[in-house]
Every structure is written in structure tokens, then in C-alpha cells.
Design a protein around this motif. Structure first.
Motif, mmCIF file in Angstrom:
data_model
loop_
_atom_site.group_PDB
_atom_site.id
_atom_site.type_symbol
_atom_site.label_atom_id
_atom_site.label_comp_id
_atom_site.label_asym_id
_atom_site.label_seq_id
_atom_site.Cartn_x
_atom_site.Cartn_y
_atom_site.Cartn_z
ATOM 1 N N ALA A 43 -6.323 4.951 6.872
ATOM 2 C CA ALA A 43 -5.515 4.268 6.457
ATOM 3 C C ALA A 43 -4.437 3.825 6.346
ATOM 4 C CB ALA A 43 -5.786 4.367 4.733
ATOM 5 N N VAL A 46 -3.775 1.720 10.018
ATOM 6 C CA VAL A 46 -3.212 0.478 9.508
ATOM 7 C C VAL A 46 -2.274 0.105 8.815
ATOM 8 C CG1 VAL A 46 -4.195 -1.212 7.710
ATOM 9 C CG2 VAL A 46 -5.750 0.329 9.109
ATOM 10 N N VAL A 47 -1.133 0.893 7.946
ATOM 11 C CA VAL A 47 -0.288 0.953 7.596
ATOM 12 C C VAL A 47 0.845 0.688 8.521
ATOM 13 C CG1 VAL A 47 1.655 1.711 5.320
ATOM 14 C CG2 VAL A 47 -1.051 1.538 4.762
ATOM 15 N N MET A 119 4.987 -0.587 0.555
ATOM 16 C CA MET A 119 4.373 -1.534 1.095
ATOM 17 C C MET A 119 4.372 -2.760 0.425
ATOM 18 S SD MET A 119 2.682 -1.712 3.797
ATOM 19 C CE MET A 119 1.511 -2.381 4.469
ATOM 20 N N THR A 123 6.173 -6.050 1.753
ATOM 21 C CA THR A 123 5.936 -7.370 1.798
ATOM 22 C C THR A 123 6.527 -8.712 1.243
ATOM 23 O OG1 THR A 123 3.331 -6.089 1.492
ATOM 24 C CG2 THR A 123 3.372 -8.574 0.668
ATOM 25 N N CYS A 211 -0.579 -8.218 4.535
ATOM 26 C CA CYS A 211 -0.434 -6.686 4.166
ATOM 27 C C CYS A 211 -0.772 -7.007 2.252
ATOM 28 C CB CYS A 211 1.511 -6.169 4.372
ATOM 29 S SG CYS A 211 2.283 -6.658 6.044
ATOM 30 N N VAL A 214 -3.939 -4.800 1.953
ATOM 31 C CA VAL A 214 -3.415 -3.212 1.618
ATOM 32 C C VAL A 214 -2.914 -2.699 0.505
ATOM 33 C CG1 VAL A 214 -2.272 -1.957 3.255
ATOM 34 C CG2 VAL A 214 -3.682 -4.088 4.187
ATOM 35 N N TRP A 217 -4.946 -2.247 -2.510
ATOM 36 C CA TRP A 217 -5.936 -0.812 -1.782
ATOM 37 C C TRP A 217 -4.827 0.321 -2.841
ATOM 38 C CZ3 TRP A 217 -5.637 3.122 0.820
ATOM 39 C CH2 TRP A 217 -6.843 3.832 1.384
ATOM 40 N N LEU A 218 -3.617 0.426 -1.947
ATOM 41 C CA LEU A 218 -3.300 1.348 -2.249
ATOM 42 C C LEU A 218 -2.856 1.538 -3.115
ATOM 43 C CD1 LEU A 218 -0.162 0.729 0.576
ATOM 44 C CD2 LEU A 218 -1.874 3.026 0.206
#
Length: 362
Positions: A43, A46-47, A119, A123, A211, A214, A217-218
Motif C-alpha cells: 500500500a 503505491v502511495v 494524500m 489530490t 489518486c 487510494v 481506501w485510506l
């Protein structure tokens, strides 16, 4: 693969003195269903790839463009070389200032959730870059974008330090820190191809779109806690599935005082000072090469801009993969100490630079 987890107990030993949890601790641990150390590593890779992709995008010829040819950012806003250089510098200002802020905030808020907030900021700022209608608007978005990236740079490493197997820790760090370089290289290719065909704004929009899942998900998954932040004075950090708020939020003056105290402690550590002073020129040189490299290669060799972006990206990916993974593997066998790492790095850089100068002189 060993899971590293913890739970609330009356007295939590310091990680520095007793990093291994007792059987009773493991018995009451409550890992989220999604969590394993390997999944966490994937994870964060990917970030890291996504946030560093941006650095390659804005440096690529397809996005950065040329003032005289009226292409890309330079062409649309008619930027001088100085103004063009201010864009990555402003990004770093936002990153450096926010790094201090996120480092302090993780004492009061769950570090995993802070990565999600960083993140999200990144974004939104990427969308802002795509809509920028002037140099100053783009500059402001780059500063905020750097601030968002700060949480990822600051907090992913400590998480991996928590969960990596002791005998493979250097290799795990090698894998994690491989993806920033691969991200930059991918940005050269992505920005060069998409920017040249669809305009310099489109790569920022696509990057933001990728993004979004992601970020969701976070925020949606059950968060884990950063064990390296645990100490006897703050037992609430011991819950692996901690919510966002892990202690009472401090007043701004209290946050500033705590931050200043931490800085004073760091300034008394010779190892930190020497490494920081050595990293400054190293990162400065890396920043210049990574940002102005594609432009310089186009002007020096007269090769097409898109070809230069593809070449830069491909070469960077190959060298990064080989050097990072090989370096981590060697250090795990000779001893993962700062001394050994510096000796390897210095020897390798000496060989590369010597080969370069011999080539130039002949």
C-alpha cells in the motif's frame, strides 16, 4: 511473516528498550482484517509511486514545455528559467514546512489517518494545477501539493520500521524507497506522452483521478497505529486500530513549544546534524538533475522532446531498480549500519563520476 501488533496495557514498555511484545500482548491484539505487514508495504509503495509521479510529470518536456515554442507550462505562461525553477523550489518549501507540522500532529492524531489527509491534500492540489490560469495560481498549488506529500514522506518509513522483519528490514526499506525514483521516472514517460498529445493540464487531472480511490481506501479502512510513537506517557497509542484522535488536541502554543523542544533535542545529536548537512547538497543536486535533466538533454543532444522523456524514464527505472534492491540486499549481509551505507554510497558515486569524467575528457 511476523505481525507486529499491540494492545492497551497498564504500562507500555519503550520500543527502544523492549521492541518485542509479550505473549499476553499478542493475545489481546486486534489487527484489522485487511492488515498484514506485506500488504502495508504494498500500500505504501503505491502511495509513494503516485505522489512522486508528479515530480516527473512537471519536469517532463511534454508538460514543462518550452517558452520559445510556446508549449507546456513555460510556453503558456511565458516563464523565464528562474520562474520555472521557482516551481519545484516552492514545492519543497511546502513539503519542508508541512513535514514539521505532520511530525508534531502524529503525537495527537493517528498517523495512518494523517497519511490519508496528506494524500487528499495532494489530490485536490493536483486538480488545482490542472486548472491553474496563471503562474501565481500554479505556484500556490505547488506549495500546497508539497505540503500534502509531506505526510507520506514522513510517516510511511516509521510504519515500515515497525512491521518489517528484523533480518530483512534494509531490503524492505529498499523496496519502499525504490518507488519514489520509479515514480519520477514514470512521470517523465507519462507526462511526455500524455502532455504532448493531450496538453500539459491533462496529466494532472489523470493523476488526481488515479489518486482518488487510494484516498478513499485510506479513510475507509480501519487504521493502524504507529508503534514507534508509543511511550509510557501516552498509552492510547497502543491500540493498533486507533481512531483518528489518539489524545487531546494541544493548543497551538503547546504544539509550537513541543515542536521547538524536539528541534533542540535533534540539534544536539551529531549523527543527525552530519547526515542532515550531507543530505542537503545531495538532495539539491538530485533536484536539479531530476527537474532540468530532460530539458538539458533536449538542448544538448537535439533529440525530440518525447524521445528524451521516454529515454530518461526508462534509464531511471532500470538503474533505480537495480541499485536500490542490490544495495538493500548487500547491506542486510554486511550489516545495515550508517557507516556501511555511506561507504557503499560514496564508493558507487565515485566510480560513476570518474567514469563520466573519463568519457567527457575523451
Amino acid at each position: 511473516m511476523e505481525k507486529i501488533a499491540s494492545c492497551e496495557v497498564e504500562t507500555l514498555p519503550s520500543v527502544a528498550t523492549n521492541p518485542v511484545t509479550s505473549p499476553s500482548d499478542n493475545a489481546c491484539s486486534t489487527d484489522p482484517a485487511w492488515y498484514t505487514p506485506a500488504r502495508l508495504l504494498v500500500a505504501f509503495c503505491v502511495v509513494s509511486f503516485l505522489v512522486f509521479l508528479d515530480r516527473g510529470i512537471i519536469a517532463s518536456n511534454g508538460v514543462n514545455g518550452d517558452k520559445e515554442a510556446r508549449t507546456g507550462i513555460q510556453g503558456e505562461f511565458q516563464l523565464s528559467k528562474f520562474q520555472d525553477g521557482v516551481l519545484p523550489a516552492a514545492f519543497m518549501v511546502g513539503l519542508l514546512v508541512a513535514s514539521l507540522l505532520f511530525s508534531e500532529l502524529c503525537k495527537h492524531y493517528n498517523a495512518f489517518r494523517l497519511i490519508g489527509w496528506g494524500m487528499a491534500i495532494f489530490t485536490v492540489s493536483s486538480v488545482g494545477c490542472g486548472f491553474a490560469n496563471s503562474f501565481w495560481t500554479l505556484l500556490a498549488c505547488r506549495i500546497v501539493m508539497g505540503a500534502g506529500e509531506a505526510s507520506i514522506i514522513n510517516l510511511t518509513g516509521p510504519f515500515i520500521d515497525d512491521v518489517a522483519p528484523p533480518d530483512q528490514k534494509t531490503l524492505w526499506f529498499g523496496i519502499l524507497y525504490l518507488f519514489p525514483t520509479v515514480g519520477i521516472a514514470g512521470g517523465y514517460i507519462f507526462g511526455g506522452v500524455v502532455g504532448a498529445s493531450m496538453g500539459w493540464r491533462m496529466p494532472f487531472f489523470i493523476q488526481a483521478g488515479v489518486c482518488v480511490p487510494v484516498v478513499v481506501w485510506l479513510f475507509m479502512v480501519h487504521p493502524i497505529s504507529l508503534r514507534t510513537m508509543h511511550d509510557e506517557e501516552d498509552e492510547t497509542h497502543s491500540d493498533l486500530t486507533a481512531p483518528l484522535l489518539v489524545s487531546e488536541p494541544a493548543a497551538p502554543t503547546g504544539v509550537a513549544q513541543s515542536l521547538w523542544g524536539d528541534i533542540c533535542i535533534l540539534c544536539k545529536q551529531p549523527t543527525f546534524l552530519f547526515n542532515a548537512l550531507g543530505a542537503c547538497p545531495l538532495q539539491g543536486a538530485f533536484g536539479v538533475y531530476s527537474y532540468f535533466g530532460p530539458q538539458a538533454a533536449h538542448e544538448l543532444f537535439g533529440v525530440g522532446r518525447e524521445s528524451i522523456d521516454l529515454t530518461f524514464g526508462g534509464v531511471t527505472i532500470i538503474t533505480a531498480v537495480v541499485a536500490t534492491l542490490l544495495g538493500g540486499w548487500v547491506l542486510d549481509r554486511v550489516g545495515s549500519s550508517i557507516k556501511n551505507a555511506m561507504l557503499m554510497n560514496g564508493t558507487f558515486c565515485h566510480l560513476v563520476m570518474s567514469t563520466f569524467f573519463i568519457y567527457v575528457l575523451h
